[in-house]
Design a protein around this motif. Structure first.
Motif, PDB file in Angstrom:
ATOM      1  N   LEU A  70       0.827  -1.206   0.000  1.00 48.64           N
ATOM      2  CA  LEU A  70       0.000   0.000   0.000  1.00 48.64           C
ATOM      3  C   LEU A  70       0.860   1.255   0.000  1.00 48.64           C
ATOM      4  CD1 LEU A  70      -2.488  -1.204   2.749  1.00 48.64           C
ATOM      5  CD2 LEU A  70      -2.893  -1.200   0.279  1.00 48.64           C
ATOM      6  N   ASN A  71       0.322   2.312  -0.568  1.00 46.23           N
ATOM      7  CA  ASN A  71       1.020   3.589  -0.576  1.00 46.23           C
ATOM      8  C   ASN A  71       0.782   4.343   0.722  1.00 46.23           C
ATOM      9  OD1 ASN A  71       2.030   3.364  -3.253  1.00 46.23           O
ATOM     10  ND2 ASN A  71       0.012   3.918  -4.041  1.00 46.23           N
ATOM     11  N   ALA A  72       1.826   4.927   1.247  1.00 43.23           N
ATOM     12  CA  ALA A  72       1.687   5.765   2.435  1.00 43.23           C
ATOM     13  C   ALA A  72       0.975   7.061   2.067  1.00 43.23           C
ATOM     14  CB  ALA A  72       3.057   6.069   3.025  1.00 43.23           C
ATOM     15  N   LYS A  73       0.104   7.513   2.956  1.00 43.92           N
ATOM     16  CA  LYS A  73      -0.644   8.750   2.737  1.00 43.92           C
ATOM     17  C   LYS A  73      -0.531   9.638   3.967  1.00 43.92           C
ATOM     18  CE  LYS A  73      -4.197   6.535  -0.161  1.00 43.92           C
ATOM     19  NZ  LYS A  73      -5.656   6.245  -0.274  1.00 43.92           N
ATOM     20  N   ASP A  74      -0.538  10.934   3.747  1.00 41.37           N
ATOM     21  CA  ASP A  74      -0.548  11.868   4.875  1.00 41.37           C
ATOM     22  C   ASP A  74      -1.864  11.756   5.639  1.00 41.37           C
ATOM     23  OD1 ASP A  74       1.905  12.856   4.191  1.00 41.37           O
ATOM     24  OD2 ASP A  74       1.154  14.672   3.225  1.00 41.37           O
ATOM     25  N   ALA A  75      -1.784  11.804   6.951  1.00 33.09           N
ATOM     26  CA  ALA A  75      -2.996  11.867   7.770  1.00 33.09           C
ATOM     27  C   ALA A  75      -3.600  13.261   7.677  1.00 33.09           C
ATOM     28  CB  ALA A  75      -2.666  11.537   9.227  1.00 33.09           C
ATOM     29  N   LYS A  76      -4.917  13.339   7.682  1.00 33.50           N
ATOM     30  CA  LYS A  76      -5.585  14.640   7.673  1.00 33.50           C
ATOM     31  C   LYS A  76      -5.574  15.234   9.078  1.00 33.50           C
ATOM     32  CE  LYS A  76      -8.730  13.556   3.852  1.00 33.50           C
ATOM     33  NZ  LYS A  76     -10.158  13.454   3.435  1.00 33.50           N
ATOM     34  N   ASP A  77      -5.461  16.540   9.150  1.00 33.95           N
ATOM     35  CA  ASP A  77      -5.439  17.219  10.442  1.00 33.95           C
ATOM     36  C   ASP A  77      -6.670  16.897  11.287  1.00 33.95           C
ATOM     37  OD1 ASP A  77      -3.022  18.343   9.891  1.00 33.95           O
ATOM     38  OD2 ASP A  77      -3.753  20.386   9.582  1.00 33.95           O
ATOM     39  N   GLU A  78      -7.832  16.777  10.650  1.00 35.24           N
ATOM     40  CA  GLU A  78      -9.050  16.518  11.416  1.00 35.24           C
ATOM     41  C   GLU A  78      -8.988  15.171  12.145  1.00 35.24           C
ATOM     42  OE1 GLU A  78     -12.639  15.340   9.058  1.00 35.24           O
ATOM     43  OE2 GLU A  78     -11.361  15.916   7.349  1.00 35.24           O
ATOM     44  N   TYR A  79      -8.311  14.196  11.565  1.00 38.56           N
ATOM     45  CA  TYR A  79      -8.167  12.899  12.220  1.00 38.56           C
ATOM     46  C   TYR A  79      -7.148  12.973  13.358  1.00 38.56           C
ATOM     47  CZ  TYR A  79     -10.406  11.414   7.845  1.00 38.56           C
ATOM     48  OH  TYR A  79     -11.243  11.286   6.765  1.00 38.56           O
ATOM     49  N   ILE A  80      -6.068  13.697  13.128  1.00 42.86           N
ATOM     50  CA  ILE A  80      -5.051  13.834  14.166  1.00 42.86           C
ATOM     51  C   ILE A  80      -5.597  14.622  15.356  1.00 42.86           C
ATOM     52  CG2 ILE A  80      -2.720  14.666  14.676  1.00 42.86           C
ATOM     53  CD1 ILE A  80      -2.086  14.418  11.691  1.00 42.86           C
ATOM     54  N   CYS A  81      -6.440  15.624  15.074  1.00 38.35           N
ATOM     55  CA  CYS A  81      -6.996  16.467  16.137  1.00 38.35           C
ATOM     56  C   CYS A  81      -7.968  15.728  17.047  1.00 38.35           C
ATOM     57  CB  CYS A  81      -7.678  17.695  15.536  1.00 38.35           C
ATOM     58  SG  CYS A  81      -6.528  18.975  14.989  1.00 38.35           S
ATOM     59  N   VAL A 130      -0.827   4.233   9.263  1.00 38.79           N
ATOM     60  CA  VAL A 130      -1.536   3.358  10.204  1.00 38.79           C
ATOM     61  C   VAL A 130      -3.052   3.479   9.998  1.00 38.79           C
ATOM     62  CG1 VAL A 130      -1.845   2.736  12.623  1.00 38.79           C
ATOM     63  CG2 VAL A 130       0.380   3.554  11.838  1.00 38.79           C
ATOM     64  N   ILE A 131      -3.531   4.690   9.723  1.00 42.05           N
ATOM     65  CA  ILE A 131      -4.950   4.855   9.384  1.00 42.05           C
ATOM     66  C   ILE A 131      -5.295   4.037   8.144  1.00 42.05           C
ATOM     67  CG2 ILE A 131      -6.666   6.489   8.488  1.00 42.05           C
ATOM     68  CD1 ILE A 131      -5.405   8.644  10.234  1.00 42.05           C
ATOM     69  N   GLU A 132      -4.447   4.108   7.130  1.00 36.59           N
ATOM     70  CA  GLU A 132      -4.709   3.436   5.858  1.00 36.59           C
ATOM     71  C   GLU A 132      -4.864   1.924   6.029  1.00 36.59           C
ATOM     72  OE1 GLU A 132      -4.988   3.138   1.539  1.00 36.59           O
ATOM     73  OE2 GLU A 132      -5.381   4.685   3.043  1.00 36.59           O
ATOM     74  N   CYS A 165       8.526  10.273  19.902  1.00 37.10           N
ATOM     75  CA  CYS A 165       7.221  10.206  19.246  1.00 37.10           C
ATOM     76  C   CYS A 165       6.664  11.607  18.988  1.00 37.10           C
ATOM     77  CB  CYS A 165       6.233   9.428  20.106  1.00 37.10           C
ATOM     78  SG  CYS A 165       6.777   7.752  20.534  1.00 37.10           S
ATOM     79  N   LEU A 166       6.147  11.847  17.783  1.00 36.94           N
ATOM     80  CA  LEU A 166       5.571  13.142  17.420  1.00 36.94           C
ATOM     81  C   LEU A 166       4.044  13.092  17.408  1.00 36.94           C
ATOM     82  CD1 LEU A 166       8.047  14.286  14.606  1.00 36.94           C
ATOM     83  CD2 LEU A 166       8.197  14.583  17.099  1.00 36.94           C
ATOM     84  N   PHE A 167       3.443  12.175  16.647  1.00 39.96           N
ATOM     85  CA  PHE A 167       2.007  11.923  16.668  1.00 39.96           C
ATOM     86  C   PHE A 167       1.776  10.509  17.208  1.00 39.96           C
ATOM     87  CE2 PHE A 167       1.342  14.875  12.787  1.00 39.96           C
ATOM     88  CZ  PHE A 167       1.061  15.961  13.612  1.00 39.96           C
ATOM     89  N   ASN A 168       0.654  10.318  17.915  1.00 45.57           N
ATOM     90  CA  ASN A 168       0.339   8.987  18.429  1.00 45.57           C
ATOM     91  C   ASN A 168      -0.386   8.195  17.346  1.00 45.57           C
ATOM     92  OD1 ASN A 168      -0.713   6.711  19.845  1.00 45.57           O
ATOM     93  ND2 ASN A 168      -0.437   7.840  21.764  1.00 45.57           N
ATOM     94  N   ASN A 169       0.387   7.505  16.532  1.00 47.16           N
ATOM     95  CA  ASN A 169      -0.131   6.846  15.341  1.00 47.16           C
ATOM     96  C   ASN A 169      -1.246   5.849  15.631  1.00 47.16           C
ATOM     97  OD1 ASN A 169       2.012   8.201  13.934  1.00 47.16           O
ATOM     98  ND2 ASN A 169       3.400   6.553  14.551  1.00 47.16           N
ATOM     99  N   ILE A 170      -1.034   5.010  16.637  1.00 47.19           N
ATOM    100  CA  ILE A 170      -2.007   3.949  16.916  1.00 47.19           C
ATOM    101  C   ILE A 170      -3.291   4.527  17.492  1.00 47.19           C
ATOM    102  CG2 ILE A 170      -1.495   3.276  19.318  1.00 47.19           C
ATOM    103  CD1 ILE A 170      -1.397   0.696  16.575  1.00 47.19           C
ATOM    104  N   ALA A 171      -3.185   5.553  18.333  1.00 45.15           N
ATOM    105  CA  ALA A 171      -4.374   6.170  18.917  1.00 45.15           C
ATOM    106  C   ALA A 171      -5.181   6.904  17.854  1.00 45.15           C
ATOM    107  CB  ALA A 171      -3.978   7.124  20.041  1.00 45.15           C
ATOM    108  N   ILE A 172      -4.499   7.543  16.918  1.00 46.34           N
ATOM    109  CA  ILE A 172      -5.181   8.248  15.836  1.00 46.34           C
ATOM    110  C   ILE A 172      -5.955   7.260  14.977  1.00 46.34           C
ATOM    111  CG2 ILE A 172      -4.798   9.567  13.711  1.00 46.34           C
ATOM    112  CD1 ILE A 172      -2.353  10.837  15.175  1.00 46.34           C
ATOM    113  N   ALA A 173      -5.360   6.116  14.664  1.00 48.35           N
ATOM    114  CA  ALA A 173      -6.045   5.104  13.862  1.00 48.35           C
ATOM    115  C   ALA A 173      -7.258   4.533  14.596  1.00 48.35           C
ATOM    116  CB  ALA A 173      -5.073   3.984  13.491  1.00 48.35           C
ATOM    117  N   ALA A 174      -7.121   4.283  15.884  1.00 48.34           N
ATOM    118  CA  ALA A 174      -8.245   3.749  16.664  1.00 48.34           C
ATOM    119  C   ALA A 174      -9.396   4.745  16.701  1.00 48.34           C
ATOM    120  CB  ALA A 174      -7.783   3.408  18.078  1.00 48.34           C
ATOM    121  N   SER A 175      -9.068   6.004  16.953  1.00 45.39           N
ATOM    122  CA  SER A 175     -10.091   7.043  16.988  1.00 45.39           C
ATOM    123  C   SER A 175     -10.768   7.178  15.625  1.00 45.39           C
ATOM    124  CB  SER A 175      -9.462   8.371  17.397  1.00 45.39           C
ATOM    125  OG  SER A 175     -10.405   9.415  17.356  1.00 45.39           O
ATOM    126  N   PHE A 176     -10.001   7.066  14.560  1.00 44.86           N
ATOM    127  CA  PHE A 176     -10.540   7.143  13.199  1.00 44.86           C
ATOM    128  C   PHE A 176     -11.585   6.053  12.964  1.00 44.86           C
ATOM    129  CE2 PHE A 176     -10.367   5.542   8.835  1.00 44.86           C
ATOM    130  CZ  PHE A 176     -10.669   6.680   8.105  1.00 44.86           C
TER     131      PHE A 176
END
Length: 466
Positions: A70-81, A130-132, A165-176
């Protein structure tokens, strides 16, 4: 098409095996995440080589050809927020465009963080990757997936980057999955954090949320091991509707290995997972508990990781997403990641572990965890039989460092003096992260054991704050 390892854009991208019974396993790796590196070019434990060695190891084993790439994609700010404050998101988004001196000043105020002109892009790609994969597994397009990402994420808190760690990747994906894609029917998520350090950021993100069962097994030593607080103590169980949905298994010492982790799986995690019955499992897959890791000081083998992962595949119809966290011995990191990919692909049968026994301290922690959590999970109420808990490793194993222990694997000899010096120079605070285990003599260990019998619960904070 994304770049893949040293081989460039090979034709194996977006291909998978035609074997009828083979699982559809997703894989994400993107060299752009290597742009995050120390501003001075100094060696550092969290370096770009971490993801390239994993990819190269998988390529040598022919793994990518059998996966959906799969191709990596930037996370959207709304998901990170959903996990981080707007101020924090704005900081990470803009940090790479700021002046060199300003970036360094900001990094110096954070705990164990460096920043450079590639940090923003890497952080957004890591979270987006991780969201993808999580979305595709939740949709049923994939059975499982592994996101080979950096920087890692589980220490990142609501308004603060820390612990590499800069963004919490796993937490962002779970919340998504829970809040942005309700149509996928993901109502209960089990997050398993087997990184050697406590996932403080993930814990705080879901502290009051019963939709997420957060499980972290980590080296703790009663608050002396990074992140050096009591958030990772077993009495920290969540609050309000989330009470009981936060499970910490805090090791009292280093050197914990396959037998210790397996005991925790069998007598804490697996029984609770059966009751919880998750719709999907997200793994904060740090490999710094692996043998030879310079920061972890534990002794999990690649086979040990494969057994732990195989047990998780009994739940959620095997819908599992692994997201890379820590892991700083490159050989152990690559070998452990390969072992996990072979499990996801159901490549070969997983044999039982050897007849090694857990440490006495491991049984003590397991019993304490079961007692505290039994109020929320009836399956943990029964006392473990003495016949079981009497099976324990000799205590003298805890007393010697890996340098003098003939048992240590060759992996521990790979750590160079230069890397150890680099860690001492860049990791803050090094006294809390601890390189290897420091139980040097019987007298100091005996004194410590006396203090561990009755932990000072009055030092445990009332709760983390979001």
């Amino acid at each position: 098409m994304m770049e893949v390892g040293s081989s460039g854009g090979k034709s194996n991208c977006n291909r998978m095996s035609d074997a009828k019974n083979e699982r559809r396993v997703g894989l994400i790796y993107d060299q752009r995440m290597c742009k995050h590196r120390t501003p001075y070019g100094d060696d550092h434990p969290e370096k770009p080589d971490r993801i390239t060695v994993i990819w190269n190891k998988l390529e040598l084993a022919g793994i990518p050809q059998r996966c959906v790439i799969l191709n990596a994609k930037d996370a959207k700010d709304e998901y990170i927020c959903a996990v981080h404050s707007k101020n924090h998101v704005n900081l990470i988004r803009n940090i790479s465009s700021k002046e060199y001196s300003k970036r360094n000043r900001i990094a110096s105020k954070l705990n164990s963080i460096y920043l450079n002109e590639g940090s923003s892009e890497s952080a957004y790609l890591a979270a987006g990757s991780v969201i993808e994969v999580a979305e595709k597994v939740a949709k049923g397009e994939l059975n499982s997936a592994f996101a080979i990402v950096r920087p890692p994420g589980h220490h990142a808190e609501y308004d603060e980057a820390m612990g590499f760690c800069l963004f919490n990747n796993i937490a962002i994906a779970a919340s998504f999955l829970l809040d942005q894609r309700p149509e996928l029917g993901i109502n209960k998520i089990l997050i398993v954090d087997w990184d050697v350090h406590h996932g403080n950021g993930t814990q705080k993100a879901f502290w009051s949320d019963p939709r997420v069962l957060f499980f972290s097994v980590h080296r703790h030593e009663f608050g002396s091991f990074y992140p050096a607080n009591f958030d990772g103590f077993y009495t920290m169980v969540g609050e309000g509707p989330g009470a009981g949905y936060n499970i910490n298994v805090p090791w009292e010492n280093g050197r914990c290995g396959d037998a210790d982790y397996l005991a925790v799986w069998d007598h804490v995690l697996v029984p609770v997972a059966k009751e919880f019955n998750p719709d999907i499992i997200l793994v904060s897959a740090g490999f710094d508990a692996a043998v030879g890791d310079p920061l972890g000081g534990c002794r999990l083998t690649p086979h040990g990781y494969s057994v732990l992962l195989k047990k998780l595949m009994d739940f959620a119809q095997g819908r599992i997403v692994l997201a890379l966290e820590g892991g700083y011995n490159l050989d152990s990191l690559a070998n452990s990641a390969l072992a996990c990919m072979e499990v996801l692909l159901e490549d070969k049968p997983i044999s039982e572990l050897s007849e090694a026994y857990p440490f006495e301290s491991t049984w003590r922690v397991i019993q304490a965890v079961r007692q505290v959590l039994s109020a929320y999970w009836p399956t943990l109420a029964d006392k473990l039989p003495t016949k079981l808990t009497d099976q324990k490793a000799p205590p003298h194993i805890l007393l010697s460092s890996s340098e003098s222990d003939d048992e240590d694997d060759e992996a521990s000899k790979i750590i160079s003096k230069d890397l150890v010096q680099a860690i001492e120079d860049v990791v803050e605070p090094i006294s809390k992260l601890k390189i290897e285990d420091n139980h040097d003599n019987e007298d100091s260990s005996a004194t410590k054991d006396q203090n561990l019998e009755d932990p000072p619960t009055k030092r445990v904070p009332t709760k983390p704050t979001n």
